[in-house]
Design a protein around this motif. Structure first.
Motif, PDB file in Angstrom:
ATOM      1  N   PRO A   5      -9.013  -8.591  -2.898  1.00 19.48           N
ATOM      2  CA  PRO A   5      -9.031  -8.401  -2.038  1.00 19.48           C
ATOM      3  C   PRO A   5      -8.484  -9.546  -0.542  1.00 19.48           C
ATOM      4  CG  PRO A   5     -10.919  -9.029  -2.979  1.00 19.48           C
ATOM      5  CD  PRO A   5      -9.676  -9.326  -4.175  1.00 19.48           C
ATOM      6  N   ILE A  39      -5.630   1.183  -8.071  1.00 18.52           N
ATOM      7  CA  ILE A  39      -5.349   0.263  -8.398  1.00 18.52           C
ATOM      8  C   ILE A  39      -3.594   0.279  -8.996  1.00 18.52           C
ATOM      9  CG2 ILE A  39      -6.112  -0.959  -9.546  1.00 18.52           C
ATOM     10  CD1 ILE A  39      -4.854  -3.733  -8.583  1.00 18.52           C
ATOM     11  N   MET A  62       0.638  -1.026  -0.359  1.00 18.19           N
ATOM     12  CA  MET A  62       0.062   0.035   0.109  1.00 18.19           C
ATOM     13  C   MET A  62       0.442   1.365   0.258  1.00 18.19           C
ATOM     14  SD  MET A  62      -3.374  -0.442   0.317  1.00 18.19           S
ATOM     15  CE  MET A  62      -3.418   1.909   0.910  1.00 18.19           C
ATOM     16  N   VAL A 104      -8.726   1.886   0.309  1.00 19.69           N
ATOM     17  CA  VAL A 104      -8.389   1.717  -1.300  1.00 19.69           C
ATOM     18  C   VAL A 104      -8.582   2.864  -2.380  1.00 19.69           C
ATOM     19  CG1 VAL A 104      -6.988   0.427  -2.302  1.00 19.69           C
ATOM     20  CG2 VAL A 104      -7.212   0.165  -0.191  1.00 19.69           C
ATOM     21  N   ASP A 147      -3.074   5.579  -0.377  1.00 22.89           N
ATOM     22  CA  ASP A 147      -4.287   5.017  -1.097  1.00 22.89           C
ATOM     23  C   ASP A 147      -4.418   4.156  -2.471  1.00 22.89           C
ATOM     24  OD1 ASP A 147      -4.037   6.910  -2.684  1.00 22.89           O
ATOM     25  OD2 ASP A 147      -6.326   8.166  -2.618  1.00 22.89           O
ATOM     26  N   PRO A 181     -10.532  -1.695   3.716  1.00 26.61           N
ATOM     27  CA  PRO A 181     -10.754  -1.446   2.015  1.00 26.61           C
ATOM     28  C   PRO A 181     -11.892  -0.237   1.641  1.00 26.61           C
ATOM     29  CG  PRO A 181     -11.400  -3.156   3.812  1.00 26.61           C
ATOM     30  CD  PRO A 181     -11.186  -2.581   4.623  1.00 26.61           C
ATOM     31  N   LEU A 200      -3.028   0.588  -4.155  1.00 26.28           N
ATOM     32  CA  LEU A 200      -2.739  -1.181  -3.588  1.00 26.28           C
ATOM     33  C   LEU A 200      -1.835  -1.393  -5.193  1.00 26.28           C
ATOM     34  CD1 LEU A 200      -2.923  -3.508  -2.870  1.00 26.28           C
ATOM     35  CD2 LEU A 200      -4.410  -4.104  -4.129  1.00 26.28           C
ATOM     36  N   VAL A 240     -12.534  -2.099  -3.744  1.00 21.49           N
ATOM     37  CA  VAL A 240     -12.391  -3.222  -2.671  1.00 21.49           C
ATOM     38  C   VAL A 240     -13.818  -4.092  -2.131  1.00 21.49           C
ATOM     39  CG1 VAL A 240     -10.773  -4.618  -1.381  1.00 21.49           C
ATOM     40  CG2 VAL A 240      -9.964  -2.706  -2.615  1.00 21.49           C
ATOM     41  N   VAL A 263      -5.532  -7.135   0.196  1.00 21.53           N
ATOM     42  CA  VAL A 263      -5.957  -6.089   1.114  1.00 21.53           C
ATOM     43  C   VAL A 263      -6.383  -6.550   2.195  1.00 21.53           C
ATOM     44  CG1 VAL A 263      -8.031  -4.516   1.962  1.00 21.53           C
ATOM     45  CG2 VAL A 263      -7.637  -4.706  -0.808  1.00 21.53           C
ATOM     46  N   ILE A 322     -14.682  -6.779  -0.111  1.00 23.59           N
ATOM     47  CA  ILE A 322     -14.485  -7.933   0.965  1.00 23.59           C
ATOM     48  C   ILE A 322     -15.357  -8.954   0.293  1.00 23.59           C
ATOM     49  CG2 ILE A 322     -13.611  -8.766   3.283  1.00 23.59           C
ATOM     50  CD1 ILE A 322     -11.430  -7.143   2.162  1.00 23.59           C
TER      51      ILE A 322
END
Length: 225
Positions: free
Chosen positions: A60, A76, A40, A73, A43, A70, A45, A92, A63, A94
């Motif tokens: 997921p 990406i 990370m 984020v 903010d 989550p 990924l 994201v 994270v 989860i």
């Protein structure tokens, strides 16, 4: 018919490849071979792949592995072994709490400050979500409160609030209480509920409730190992 069969075989091959991938200490592994990294950055990924691989379905899990909220984020960033890179917005998803993996901390040490009691607690996880929770309580800041206690219980982690960035565990067990300057001790039962939110690597804060033989609400910090 041949096209349908070919497509099915292709999808099966991709699925089989994805099943061979696993995450370990911010690394993406194919079997025992490291094929990429993830981390990370504010903010975002950030994923860097050393060879061609489809790890979209593992986002997921990444994270969760990093232990971040989550909702924090936003983007990406993906870089490939060919030097190509891209960045896009990310939302994201989860998986359900039942699929959320247990905490990686085998041991947890904590201190909680309650309205009446100072508490030092220790938790040992012996299998997946299950552990032993122990707490010693006394009063340092409240000189008018002379009650002390020792508690030990069987605990179980829960992840229903993981989408909000919280984890926790509940325990149930006996509690031994004693009053200062007397020889009297009583034993009863109590339930303990602890919620934790990460604020660093293996560091957490959150509330702890005791209900039953001793009632107390406290707020404290926990260090995991």
């Amino acid at each position: 018919m041949k096209k349908i069969l070919s497509l099915a075989l292709l999808l099966f091959s991709i699925s089989a490849m994805c099943q061979n991938y696993k995450l370990e200490e911010k690394s993406i592994l194919s079997g025992e071979k490291k094929i990429g990294t993830f981390e990370m950055v504010v903010d975002t990924l950030k994923i860097v792949l050393f060879e061609k691989a489809n790890v979209e379905s593992m986002i997921p899990d990444m994270v969760i592995e990093l232990g971040v909220d989550p909702k924090s984020v936003r983007y990406i960033s993906e870089s490939s072994f060919m030097g190509n890179g891209s960045i896009r917005e990310l939302e994201v998803y989860i998986p359900s709490p039942k699929k959320t993996p247990p905490s990686k901390d085998r041991f947890q040490f904590g201190y909680s400050l309650g309205r009446h009691t100072d508490m030092v607690n220790f938790r040992l996880k012996y299998y997946r979500y299950y552990g032993i929770d122990a707490t010693l309580g006394t009063s340092i800041h409240r000189l008018d409160n002379e009650r002390n206690f020792a508690y030990i219980g069987l605990s179980n982690e829960f992840n229903q609030f993981y989408k909000l960035g919280w984890r926790g565990h509940a325990s149930l067990g006996p509690i031994l209480m004693a009053t200062s300057n007397t020889n009297e001790m009583t034993i009863s039962g109590a339930a303990c509920l602890s919620l934790q939110k990460s604020f660093g690597k293996n560091a957490y804060f959150g509330p702890k409730w005791f209900v039953g033989g001793y009632n107390e609400l406290s707020l404290g910090i926990v260090i995991g190992l």
